[in-house]
Design an enzyme around this catalytic site. Sequence first.
Site, PDB file in Angstrom:
ATOM      1  N   LYS A 178       0.821  -1.219   0.000  1.00  0.00           N
ATOM      2  CA  LYS A 178       0.000   0.000   0.000  1.00  0.00           C
ATOM      3  C   LYS A 178       0.854   1.267   0.000  1.00  0.00           C
ATOM      4  O   LYS A 178       0.602   2.187  -0.770  1.00  0.00           O
ATOM      5  CB  LYS A 178      -0.924   0.025   1.236  1.00  0.00           C
ATOM      6  N   ARG A 210      11.669  -1.328  11.953  1.00  0.00           N
ATOM      7  CA  ARG A 210      10.363  -1.500  12.594  1.00  0.00           C
ATOM      8  C   ARG A 210      10.344  -2.804  13.385  1.00  0.00           C
ATOM      9  O   ARG A 210      10.500  -3.878  12.813  1.00  0.00           O
ATOM     10  CB  ARG A 210       9.258  -1.504  11.528  1.00  0.00           C
ATOM     11  N   ARG A 213      -0.225  -9.905  12.932  1.00  0.00           N
ATOM     12  CA  ARG A 213      -0.798  -8.789  12.166  1.00  0.00           C
ATOM     13  C   ARG A 213      -1.684  -9.305  11.036  1.00  0.00           C
ATOM     14  O   ARG A 213      -2.735  -8.735  10.742  1.00  0.00           O
ATOM     15  CB  ARG A 213       0.322  -7.894  11.618  1.00  0.00           C
ATOM     16  N   ARG A 239      11.651  -6.529   4.638  1.00  0.00           N
ATOM     17  CA  ARG A 239      11.576  -5.111   4.999  1.00  0.00           C
ATOM     18  C   ARG A 239      12.154  -4.887   6.399  1.00  0.00           C
ATOM     19  O   ARG A 239      12.808  -3.880   6.657  1.00  0.00           O
ATOM     20  CB  ARG A 239      10.104  -4.647   4.950  1.00  0.00           C
ATOM     21  N   ARG A 251      -9.436   0.295   9.351  1.00  0.00           N
ATOM     22  CA  ARG A 251      -9.006  -1.071   9.619  1.00  0.00           C
ATOM     23  C   ARG A 251     -10.046  -1.836  10.429  1.00  0.00           C
ATOM     24  O   ARG A 251      -9.819  -3.011  10.752  1.00  0.00           O
ATOM     25  CB  ARG A 251      -7.703  -1.043  10.415  1.00  0.00           C
TER      26      ARG A 251
HETATM   27  P1  ADP Z   1       1.301  -2.465   7.806  1.00  0.00           P
HETATM   28  O1  ADP Z   1       0.195  -2.160   6.832  1.00  0.00           O
HETATM   29  O2  ADP Z   1       2.556  -2.913   7.154  1.00  0.00           O
HETATM   30  O3  ADP Z   1       0.845  -3.360   8.931  1.00  0.00           O
HETATM   31  P2  ADP Z   1       1.111   0.196   8.940  1.00  0.00           P
HETATM   32  O4  ADP Z   1       2.274   1.097   8.892  1.00  0.00           O
HETATM   33  O5  ADP Z   1      -0.092   0.532   8.142  1.00  0.00           O
HETATM   34  O6  ADP Z   1       1.734  -1.183   8.545  1.00  0.00           O
HETATM   35  O7  ADP Z   1       0.622   0.010  10.464  1.00  0.00           O
HETATM   36  C1  ADP Z   1       1.513  -0.395  11.482  1.00  0.00           C
HETATM   37  C2  ADP Z   1       0.731  -0.602  12.789  1.00  0.00           C
HETATM   38  O8  ADP Z   1       0.098   0.637  13.197  1.00  0.00           O
HETATM   39  C3  ADP Z   1      -0.430  -1.604  12.722  1.00  0.00           C
HETATM   40  O9  ADP Z   1      -0.008  -2.945  12.910  1.00  0.00           O
HETATM   41  C4  ADP Z   1      -1.319  -1.113  13.891  1.00  0.00           C
HETATM   42  O10 ADP Z   1      -0.801  -1.517  15.136  1.00  0.00           O
HETATM   43  C5  ADP Z   1      -1.172   0.404  13.818  1.00  0.00           C
HETATM   44  N1  ADP Z   1      -2.235   0.979  12.976  1.00  0.00           N
HETATM   45  C6  ADP Z   1      -2.065   1.580  11.758  1.00  0.00           C
HETATM   46  N2  ADP Z   1      -3.259   1.985  11.260  1.00  0.00           N
HETATM   47  C7  ADP Z   1      -4.195   1.632  12.185  1.00  0.00           C
HETATM   48  C8  ADP Z   1      -5.614   1.748  12.249  1.00  0.00           C
HETATM   49  N3  ADP Z   1      -6.318   2.304  11.247  1.00  0.00           N
HETATM   50  N4  ADP Z   1      -6.250   1.295  13.359  1.00  0.00           N
HETATM   51  C9  ADP Z   1      -5.572   0.745  14.364  1.00  0.00           C
HETATM   52  N5  ADP Z   1      -4.239   0.574  14.364  1.00  0.00           N
HETATM   53  C10 ADP Z   1      -3.549   1.007  13.289  1.00  0.00           C
END
Ligand code: ADP
Length: 190
Positions: A14, A134, A146, A128, A89
């Site tokens: 994404k 991270r 996740r 990654r 999400r």
């Molecule tokens: P990825 O899509 O690779 O999991 P992101 O950078 O989008 O990584 O998100 C990393 C973390 O941030 C998620 O695993 C979650 O803990 C938190 N997070 C991100 N967006 C949301 C959301 N919309 N609601 C709740 N937690 C979120």
Amino acid sequence: MINLILFGPPGSGKGTQASKLVEKYSLLHISTGDLFRYEMGNDTPLGKEAKSYIEKGELVPDSVTVGMLRNKVEANPDVAGYIFDGFPRTTPQAEALDELLSEKDQAVSSLIMLDVPDEELVKRLLERGKTSGRKDDADENIIRNRIEVYKSETTPVFDYYASKGKAVKVHGVGSIEEIFGRLCAEIDKL
Ligand code: ADP
């Protein structure tokens, strides 16, 4: 305005595709993951709260996430549209987004899902993790958690927009350019 939700599991690409899409369509990219990492990097109260969830691979509570997203949208009213990446999400987040956009007489134009098999996701995220710094990318158990959280809590968001005729899937394996082409083909239909 075009308001896109770029959707898909962790590691589906994404962020990579969003940066290409913002250039082509002049949209504002809002990544809740990036916003949380910014807050964590500055050790703010919001960052400290988010960190306890993120490092376990859990979702940050909706109230915290929705408040942060709303601030970002309201701070940037004069744009051609938004690309939401990593948000919504959960179904309550989707309802909150619809409410926020309707206050601006706007709506979600489309949700586009990048479809990628689990084993490819684990491979990409471990790769990654070697350079991203991270913690949530460094451990295979957290990565798998996740993906499970995505399946249980996040896939209902696809169905929520599918029931409104607004959700499409795009094959998310191939070169970055090939996948970008598939996304643009969907956006150009809007
Ligand atoms: P990825 O899509 O690779 O999991 P992101 O950078 O989008 O990584 O998100 C990393 C973390 O941030 C998620 O695993 C979650 O803990 C938190 N997070 C991100 N967006 C949301 C959301 N919309 N609601 C709740 N937690 C979120």
